[in-house]
Design a protein around this motif. Structure first.
Motif, PDB file in Angstrom:
ATOM      1  N   GLU A 183       7.031  61.133  76.981  1.00  0.00           N
ATOM      2  CA  GLU A 183       6.418  61.645  75.763  1.00  0.00           C
ATOM      3  C   GLU A 183       7.160  62.867  75.247  1.00  0.00           C
ATOM      4  O   GLU A 183       7.301  63.050  74.032  1.00  0.00           O
ATOM      5  N   LEU A 242      -2.048  62.146  72.699  1.00  0.00           N
ATOM      6  CA  LEU A 242      -0.901  61.652  73.475  1.00  0.00           C
ATOM      7  C   LEU A 242      -0.419  62.697  74.482  1.00  0.00           C
ATOM      8  O   LEU A 242       0.126  62.335  75.528  1.00  0.00           O
ATOM      9  N   SER A 298       2.030  66.284  69.882  1.00  0.00           N
ATOM     10  CA  SER A 298       1.826  65.013  69.194  1.00  0.00           C
ATOM     11  C   SER A 298       0.759  65.125  68.112  1.00  0.00           C
ATOM     12  O   SER A 298       0.694  64.295  67.203  1.00  0.00           O
ATOM     13  N   LEU A 317      -0.359  56.602  80.495  1.00  0.00           N
ATOM     14  CA  LEU A 317       0.267  55.452  79.860  1.00  0.00           C
ATOM     15  C   LEU A 317       1.308  54.782  80.761  1.00  0.00           C
ATOM     16  O   LEU A 317       1.605  53.600  80.573  1.00  0.00           O
ATOM     17  N   VAL A 372       1.347  52.554  73.615  1.00  0.00           N
ATOM     18  CA  VAL A 372      -0.042  53.025  73.577  1.00  0.00           C
ATOM     19  C   VAL A 372      -1.034  51.902  73.856  1.00  0.00           C
ATOM     20  O   VAL A 372      -1.848  51.981  74.786  1.00  0.00           O
ATOM     21  N   SER A 401       4.286  51.468  69.125  1.00  0.00           N
ATOM     22  CA  SER A 401       2.873  51.847  69.254  1.00  0.00           C
ATOM     23  C   SER A 401       2.111  50.824  70.086  1.00  0.00           C
ATOM     24  O   SER A 401       1.192  51.183  70.832  1.00  0.00           O
ATOM     25  N   LEU A 412       1.273  58.731  67.027  1.00  0.00           N
ATOM     26  CA  LEU A 412       2.648  58.236  67.168  1.00  0.00           C
ATOM     27  C   LEU A 412       3.231  57.893  65.806  1.00  0.00           C
ATOM     28  O   LEU A 412       4.406  58.175  65.535  1.00  0.00           O
ATOM     29  N   ASP A 447      -0.317  61.039  78.200  1.00  0.00           N
ATOM     30  CA  ASP A 447       1.070  60.596  78.390  1.00  0.00           C
ATOM     31  C   ASP A 447       1.324  60.084  79.805  1.00  0.00           C
ATOM     32  O   ASP A 447       1.990  59.053  80.006  1.00  0.00           O
ATOM     33  N   GLY A 469      -4.189  57.640  69.429  1.00  0.00           N
ATOM     34  CA  GLY A 469      -2.830  57.602  69.962  1.00  0.00           C
ATOM     35  C   GLY A 469      -1.859  56.919  69.014  1.00  0.00           C
ATOM     36  O   GLY A 469      -0.745  57.422  68.768  1.00  0.00           O
TER      37      GLY A 469
END
Length: 273
Positions: free
Chosen positions: A228, A251, A240, A258, A122, A118, A44, A255, A40
């Motif tokens: 996202e 991701l 992603s 998260l 994440v 990040s 990102l 998404d 992840g």
């Protein structure tokens, strides 16, 4: 047809792996979510990377995220170690700021903002899975989060494709509709009623609490998907990544999780679990 088959196979494998992470030995949670965290953060970083970006900052971000996740895991799993996750993580924050001094030709504000994004977007939510898994005494609550997300996705897709007319958030995701959102909400509420009636997952929650859980999970799963999508639009990318055939990047799959994980944690504390 081939795309549908590929997407189904990939999705099924992903679901199986996540169930293993949530329901088997703690080591599976550590390994599987640790790998997801690395992927992840890497995705990102690549989404917002430029030729000026360096591998060193990405390595620092991965180490920082893993430090947060692993130290929190062992603070619960091995309390005799007396680990303090905050003290373990603080060196990353300090060193990442100092590192920026030695990254020439970088836009410092953008580079640091991407690094700290990040961690916030994440690493922190994935770290909080440890709190639900260990502190609340029921790994099954983590599994319930996932089922709500998967049922919401399925319901929203099926209803949205057949009945969707009114756009939910056209500026960010033109394909999402209010009809799809309501369909996903219906499926998750129905499942929450079955959970309460047959006492699946966790018997400490009553019917009303399970329904509230389903509603909150559906709302934040949808917002998580939209967040996202916003990041991808900002970065100018469609997916992603490409690690998951038919789905895109990691991701693109987590998404919703998260946002649902931290929200669920807050909700369960409100329920005094």
């Amino acid at each position: 047809m081939n795309k549908i088959i590929t997407r189904t196979i990939t999705g099924s494998l992903y679901v199986a792996i996540m169930i293993i992470a949530a329901t088997t030995v703690p080591a599976s949670l550590l390994v599987i979510f640790g790998i997801i965290l690395i992927l992840g953060i890497t995705e990102l970083s690549k989404m917002f990377s430029s030729e000026k970006s360096t591998l060193l900052s990405l390595i620092f971000d991965i180490i920082g995220g893993l430090t947060m996740f692993v130290s929190t895991f062992f603070s619960f799993y091995k309390p005799e170690l007396n680990l303090n996750p905050l003290m373990c993580y603080l060196p990353y924050l300090i060193c990442r700021l100092v590192l920026q001094l030695y990254l020439p030709k970088e836009d410092a504000a953008k580079s640091l903002s991407h690094s700290f994004l990040s961690q916030l977007y994440v690493a922190l939510p994935l770290t909080l899975t440890n709190v639900i898994y260990f502190s609340l005494g029921s790994p099954m609550l983590l599994l319930a989060c996932m089922f709500f997300i998967w049922l919401n996705d399925t319901g929203a897709f099926c209803v949205g494709c057949t009945l969707g007319k009114h756009k939910l958030f056209e500026r960010i995701s033109p394909k999402k509709s209010w009809e799809g959102f309501i369909g996903g909400l219906f499926f998750t509420i129905l499942f929450s009623v079955l959970i309460a009636k047959f006492q699946w997952f966790d018997t400490r929650l009553n019917m009303v609490q399970w329904i509230i859980f389903a509603i909150v999970a559906t709302a934040f799963a949808t917002w998580g998907d939209l967040v996202e999508s916003l990041l991808k639009r900002t970065a100018g990318v469609k997916d992603s990544g490409n690690i998951l055939p038919g789905h895109g990047g990691i991701l693109d799959r987590i998404d919703s999780l998260l946002l649902v994980i931290p929200t669920t944690l807050i909700l369960l504390y409100i329920f005094q679990l």
